[in-house]
Design an enzyme around this catalytic site. Sequence first.
Site, PDB file in Angstrom:
ATOM      1  N   ILE A 102       0.828  -1.413   0.050  1.00 13.69           N
ATOM      2  CA  ILE A 102      -0.173  -0.048  -0.028  1.00 13.69           C
ATOM      3  C   ILE A 102       0.667   1.372  -0.197  1.00 13.69           C
ATOM      4  O   ILE A 102       2.053   1.181   0.569  1.00 13.69           O
ATOM      5  CB  ILE A 102      -0.970  -0.035   1.208  1.00 13.69           C
ATOM      6  CG1 ILE A 102      -2.114   1.054   1.086  1.00 13.69           C
ATOM      7  CG2 ILE A 102      -0.317  -0.143   2.575  1.00 13.69           C
ATOM      8  CD1 ILE A 102      -2.867   1.131   2.266  1.00 13.69           C
ATOM      9  N   CYS A 103       0.186   2.318  -0.926  1.00 12.42           N
ATOM     10  CA  CYS A 103       0.985   3.540  -0.512  1.00 12.42           C
ATOM     11  C   CYS A 103       2.278   3.667  -1.363  1.00 12.42           C
ATOM     12  O   CYS A 103       2.189   3.321  -2.612  1.00 12.42           O
ATOM     13  CB  CYS A 103       1.289   4.152   0.884  1.00 12.42           C
ATOM     14  SG  CYS A 103       1.747   5.911   0.967  1.00 12.42           S
ATOM     15  N   ALA A 104       3.297   4.038  -0.792  1.00 16.68           N
ATOM     16  CA  ALA A 104       4.588   3.788  -1.633  1.00 16.68           C
ATOM     17  C   ALA A 104       5.174   2.703  -1.857  1.00 16.68           C
ATOM     18  O   ALA A 104       6.085   2.286  -2.555  1.00 16.68           O
ATOM     19  CB  ALA A 104       5.563   4.848  -0.796  1.00 16.68           C
TER      20      ALA A 104
END
Length: 185
Positions: A102-104
């Site tokens: 998730i995210c970066a």
Amino acid sequence: MSKVYIFFADGLEEIEGLTVVDMMRRAGIDISIVSMNGTLTVTGSHKITIGADVLLEDIDADEADMFVLPGGLPGTNHLADSMLLADILKKAYSAGKYVAAICAAPSVLGGLGILHGKKATCYPGFEDKLTGAVCQTDNVVADGKVITSRGMGTAIEFSARLIAALKGEKAGEDLMASIMFNYKR
């Protein structure tokens, strides 16, 4: 019962990691917080200290069904720097196990070649690090055994999708209902 490892490094986005842990435990899934730091204490990007269950070097990756990477900076960089984690993730993916980020953190999967030809999503601005992926903008994207998500605001949906992958769609939906996600009167 399914076994999941989630990898916490100093500088992780706390909500992205802890939401997955909380929701999986509510769903009755055995999830362990794995410290990347050589100590059972991990400090998130917002200075929240978290106790891990096990050190990276002590896990038995063969026993797990899913491997999860929370984002945040510099936590994602620490994940990407670990050769041991890279080896674990590549072997897991090759063995047909779930890998999720998730995210970066989908950038870690991109750097390992795991996203080649796969639909994936990430935090805006990290798309160029999803090497070989077909980038999407959905909150959560599942393509085979690879599951990715956009960021802290999508952590509940991400967690529910991970649960659904391991226990079926109804399990994910039931948990979402039990926590009042998108509750409407």
